[in-house]
Design an enzyme around this catalytic site. Structure first.
Site, mmCIF file in Angstrom:
data_model
loop_
_atom_site.group_PDB
_atom_site.id
_atom_site.type_symbol
_atom_site.label_atom_id
_atom_site.label_comp_id
_atom_site.label_asym_id
_atom_site.label_seq_id
_atom_site.Cartn_x
_atom_site.Cartn_y
_atom_site.Cartn_z
ATOM 1 N N HIS A 144 -4.318 -0.869 -0.112
ATOM 2 C CA HIS A 144 -3.150 -0.053 -0.487
ATOM 3 C C HIS A 144 -1.957 -0.392 0.402
ATOM 4 O O HIS A 144 -0.847 -0.633 -0.087
ATOM 5 C CB HIS A 144 -3.522 1.422 -0.344
ATOM 6 N N GLU A 145 -2.171 -0.439 1.716
ATOM 7 C CA GLU A 145 -1.072 -0.737 2.630
ATOM 8 C C GLU A 145 -0.682 -2.212 2.560
ATOM 9 O O GLU A 145 0.485 -2.560 2.719
ATOM 10 C CB GLU A 145 -1.454 -0.343 4.059
ATOM 11 N N HIS A 148 1.909 -2.672 -0.039
ATOM 12 C CA HIS A 148 3.247 -2.363 0.472
ATOM 13 C C HIS A 148 3.784 -3.532 1.283
ATOM 14 O O HIS A 148 4.919 -3.985 1.095
ATOM 15 C CB HIS A 148 3.187 -1.143 1.392
ATOM 16 N N ASP A 155 4.638 3.771 -3.378
ATOM 17 C CA ASP A 155 3.658 4.788 -3.759
ATOM 18 C C ASP A 155 3.965 5.370 -5.127
ATOM 19 O O ASP A 155 5.123 5.503 -5.535
ATOM 20 C CB ASP A 155 3.630 5.909 -2.719
#
Length: 893
Positions: A144-145, A148, A155
């Site tokens: 998830h990170e 980014h 998000d």
């Protein structure tokens, strides 16, 4: 400082695809993770990091159609850790955010598809297995990170707007809509009850939460809820929830999957890579231990350096050795021209005497050819003296011209040495290989000019710092002038600095009269200063800790000459870091076809500083100067409001090298530490006053422009990203930040506003929307707040949702991209609002189910509340854990 907290840095060089994190076939390599030197030894952290990356590798493999995985990673441990299995190497890290608690997050500067700066984790998160119930598996959160950091996506949840109106009902902000949710409030006793409705918004009140069935069958999206067991991939275009008021829609207005494959740094590779035939092997890890800093100065003394250049080199190198380089670092000095020679082998900086002895060895005479390869070879030999290699060591290579020899022959071996090579091009004719060496080794490329009124070479040397637990030393002032009269000004010393404060005055011809006054009125004159006649410098070292406040300087030149002043200071207390500025250009090379963006991150140990006045000065090698005020307003080039990252587009590009400086001031005493803002799903506490009377900091980097035409392109107004809408009776209220004539500068000519009942139609066919009459609207100056009301000449029925978008046009009829889509609903309060009532399930049964089968949901509420409270308690003392995407040049700055 809480010894349990640590930070980890995962970096990549943003300005070059040839260094930092990269894809080797299907596998990501050069992933470097570092543990803070503040952390006492705990080998469990190494094991947990390995587990997280290994688990994340498989999640990444499944999330992107089995195309990519994590192949290699290096873990850097602090120098004080004991162990015989650590490979010895030298590199350094920065200090962590003391404020964010254990919530994972990624710091992103900006545009959709642009790489982020760093990922932040805490050791609690790594070591406390119960937290995986809140955030999901560590491997999935890592992916998830990573999304980014690497691909610039955002998000798909929104802690500020968890609910929105849709088709007369209420929906939870999420992607995709296939994820089923139920809305309830949790009472003080832990039971569930129907949500209350806010009469002003007709949406659930703040206490309303949505609950999910963790066992439901849906595989997206990782950017919404990675903790859901079934979630394994990113939202695709065919399931993307365009209505959701989340950051992904605001910044990108397309599905996460689309951004990754069409806009990210890996878009070409991901489209061309074929899926692996079988699951990937586990990542390979290397554990590396950092040691003290080792630097070799390689200085040009060829004939073209004669005169003022050799003196400026001597003055700047003296400043570096006397005021910048850390204690216990090791320094060597090499000079080169027709031949190369060693002026000093590696010497440990152990005292002021050591520093002064090295300064005495600096070259003072120039003559001969410019054989750069000889200088590089000699410098690498010096670096190899301590342990047989140059891995992680640094070279500061300064030259003012083209190589007499063929530098292309020796550059590959210098790059392969493992040394970090910073290159300083002290003229506009310096060899292009200097840029290549810096980019491919993670060093900085700087191009200071040689004007005698310029401090750029002093600033360049001062910027080449590493943080080893001591905090970065930044110039408080760096200014110059040519005058035959008084040269006056004020230097502000804020409350975080004051130790080892020095004022360095450089004069061109004649020794001036110097007066420096402290905030309390004490006056320092030449009798308190040291004067180096050969270097034409006057230095005042303030004993002890300098007074906080405004220091005044008055320098009188009796004849017309150039004068410069440089003021530096260090942190007052080891555990209270100074406020610092990090600058960044989104491009190091530009042909003028795409706008450049100037970024300045103002922080104290990663805690954002907001409401500051930030000015960028961009100076070309021809002397052209352009001054921009950078903004933190969440509009134009700026990604998020009040995140301490100040941004602005730069469009006045000219051919050649240019340098960047940034000055930061306390804006009428309004400067504050920001609320602990994590973009996305978690809300944090209130802003706090920074408490500093003033700030005055400089930093800089260089970039190159080679225009494809005679002048930069005509850029349209910037895309509006903060459009909002509200319906009152039959009137629509629209708000946005005004764009400019050229991106976020100047004033646009006109606006075109359209609305529709269909969001997708407006998004993909803007011109087919219903047009709003804007004849009475005159655009304001870029950055101004636009607030307008319109009557759509229709009766807006209860339960209606309308969508709005804006395009701007400049005087050349160039149109902006379509703004973010704003939505507004007319919902009249009713006795039983649709979407909130019990969906047919027996509430008692549900409560029992939650408490027995999914007791973790009750625990989650407790954990979130405790996390927020904990941040408030520990904001001043904790140290965090970071994973960063900074290039080595920023990582070490």
């Amino acid at each position: 400082m809480d010894s349990r907290m640590v930070f980890v840095l995962l970096w990549m060089l943003l300005l070059s695809t040839s260094t930092g994190i990269k894809l080797d076939g299907n596998g990501y390599v050069d992933v470097v993770i570092a543990i803070s030197s503040k952390v006492p030894q705990d080998n469990r952290l190494i094991d947990k990091i390995k587990e997280m990356v290994t688990e994340g590798s498989l999640y990444l493999y499944h999330a992107l159609d089995e195309k990519v995985y994590f192949k290699e990673a290096t873990i850097l441990v602090p120098p004080q850790w004991n162990g015989t299995n650590f490979t010895k190497a030298r590199t350094e890290i920065d200090n962590a955010n003391p404020s964010y608690g254990f919530e994972p997050y990624t710091n992103q500067y900006g545009e959709c598809g642009a790489e982020g700066e760093y990922i932040h984790f805490t050791p609690e998160y790594l070591l406390n297995d119960t937290l995986t119930e809140l955030y999901g598996s560590r491997g999935k959160i890592f992916v998830h990170e990573w999304a980014h950091l690497r691909w610039g996506v955002f998000d798909e949840c929104n802690g500020e707007k968890p609910f929105y109106h849709s088709n007369g009902g209420i929906e939870a902000t999420r992607c995709s809509k296939n994820i089923k949710v139920e809305f309830y409030e949790v009472t003080a006793g832990g039971s569930l009850q129907q949500c209350s409705i806010d009469p002003q918004t007709s949406l659930p009140t703040k206490g309303c939460m949505f609950f999910l069935d963790r066992n439901q069958i849906t595989n997206s999206s990782i950017m919404f809820l990675p903790s859901l067991n079934a979630v394994t991939t990113f939202c695709h275009e065919n399931e993307h929830n365009y209505e959701a008021p989340n950051m992904q829609n605001k910044k990108c207005e397309k599905a996460t999957w689309t951004v990754i494959f069409e806009d990210s740094v890996d878009k070409d590779a991901l489209r061309s890579l074929k899926p692996l035939q079988s699951p990937p092997p586990p990542p390979s890890f290397k554990v590396v231990q950092r040691k003290q800093r080792v630097v070799c100065l390689i200085l040009d003394v060829s004939g073209s350096m004669a005169g003022s250049r050799i003196l400026q080199q001597q003055q700047a190198a003296t400043h570096f050795l006397r005021n910048i380089i850390e204690n216990q670092a090791r320094v060597g000095i090499v000079q080169f021209s027709t031949e190369a020679s060693t002026l000093s082998r590696l010497t440990t900086i152990s005292s002021d005497t050591t520093r002064e002895n090295l300064i005495k060895l600096l070259p003072k005479v120039a003559g001969g050819w410019t054989n750069m390869c000889l200088g590089l070879s000699q410098g690498l030999q010096i670096l190899q003296e301590d342990n047989g290699d140059a891995l992680g060591d640094e070279i500061i290579f300064l030259t003012d011209g083209q190589a007499t020899d063929n530098i292309a022959v020796c550059v590959p071996s210098a790059i392969q040495s493992g040394a970090i090579i910073h290159t300083l091009a002290f003229s506009n004719s310096a060899a292009r290989e200097l840029t290549e060496m810096a980019n491919k080794t993670g060093g900085q490329f700087l191009s200071p000019n040689d004007k005698t009124t310029s401090n750029q070479l002093m600033d360049a040397f001062a910027s080449l710092t590493l943080s080893t637990g001591d905090y970065i030393k930044e110039p408080l002032e760096s200014v110059g002038a040519r005058t035959s009269d008084w040269f006056n000004g004020t230097v502000s010393v804020d409350q975080t600095v004051g130790n080892k404060t020095s004022f360095v005055i450089i004069y061109e011809t004649s020794f001036p009269s110097v007066y420096i006054q402290s905030p309390s009125g004490s006056v320092y004159t030449q009798t308190n200063m040291s004067h180096d006649v050969s270097q034409k410098t006057v230095t005042l070292k303030i004993p002890g800790t300098a007074e906080h406040g405004d220091w005044k300087y008055s320098i009188q030149a009796k004849i017309l000459q150039a004068l410069t002043l440089t003021v530096t200071s260090q942190a007052t207390q080891a555990d209270v870091p100074p406020i610092i500025v990090k600058t960044h250009m989104n491009q190091q090379f530009s042909d003028g076809t795409k706008p450049m963006i100037v970024f300045a991150e103002v922080s104290q140990s990663y805690r954002p500083v907001i409401n500051a006045e930030v000015w960028a000065t961009l100076e070309s090698e021809t002397g052209s100067i352009h001054i921009l005020q950078l903004l933190d307003n969440g509009a134009g080039a700026d990604a998020f409001q009040n995140d301490g990252i100040y941004s602005r587009y730069f469009t006045k590009m000219v051919n050649g090298r240019s340098s960047l400086k940034v000055r930061v001031k306390n804006q009428d005493g309004q400067t504050k530490f920001a609320a602990l803002y994590v973009p996305g799903c978690v809300l944090n506490d209130e802003p706090r006053v920074a408490g500093h009377r003033s700030l005055s900091l400089y930093t800089g980097e260089s970039f190159m422009v080679k225009l494809s035409g005679q002048a930069p392109s005509n850029f349209p107004p910037n895309r509006i990203t903060d459009l909002s809408a509200e319906i009152q009776e039959d009137t629509v209220l629209l708000n946005w930040t005004a764009p400019g004539e050229d991106l976020d500068q100047g004033t646009a000519k006109s606006y075109e506003i359209r609305w529709s009942f269909d969001l997708k139609m407006l998004r993909f066919n803007f011109s087919n929307g219903h047009e709003v009459n804007t004849t009475a609207v005159s655009p304001q100056k870029a950055g101004s707040v636009e607030q307008h009301s319109f009557n759509l000449n229709i009766t807006i029925q209860n339960g209606t949702t309308l969508f709005f978008a804006v395009q701007s046009e400049d005087k050349q009829k160039a149109k902006s991209e379509t703004s973010n889509i704003a939505q507004a609903s007319k919902i009249l309060p009713g006795p039983k609002p649709q979407g909130i009532s019990n969906p047919g399930m027996n509430l008692t049964v549900l409560v029992i189910s939650l408490c027995v089968v999914t007791v973790v949901l009750c625990f989650i509420v407790v954990v979130v509340v405790c996390a927020v409270k904990r941040r408030k308690r520990s904001a001043k003392s904790d140290m965090a854990l970071i994973i960063t995407n900074e290039g080595q040049n920023n990582l070490y700055a």
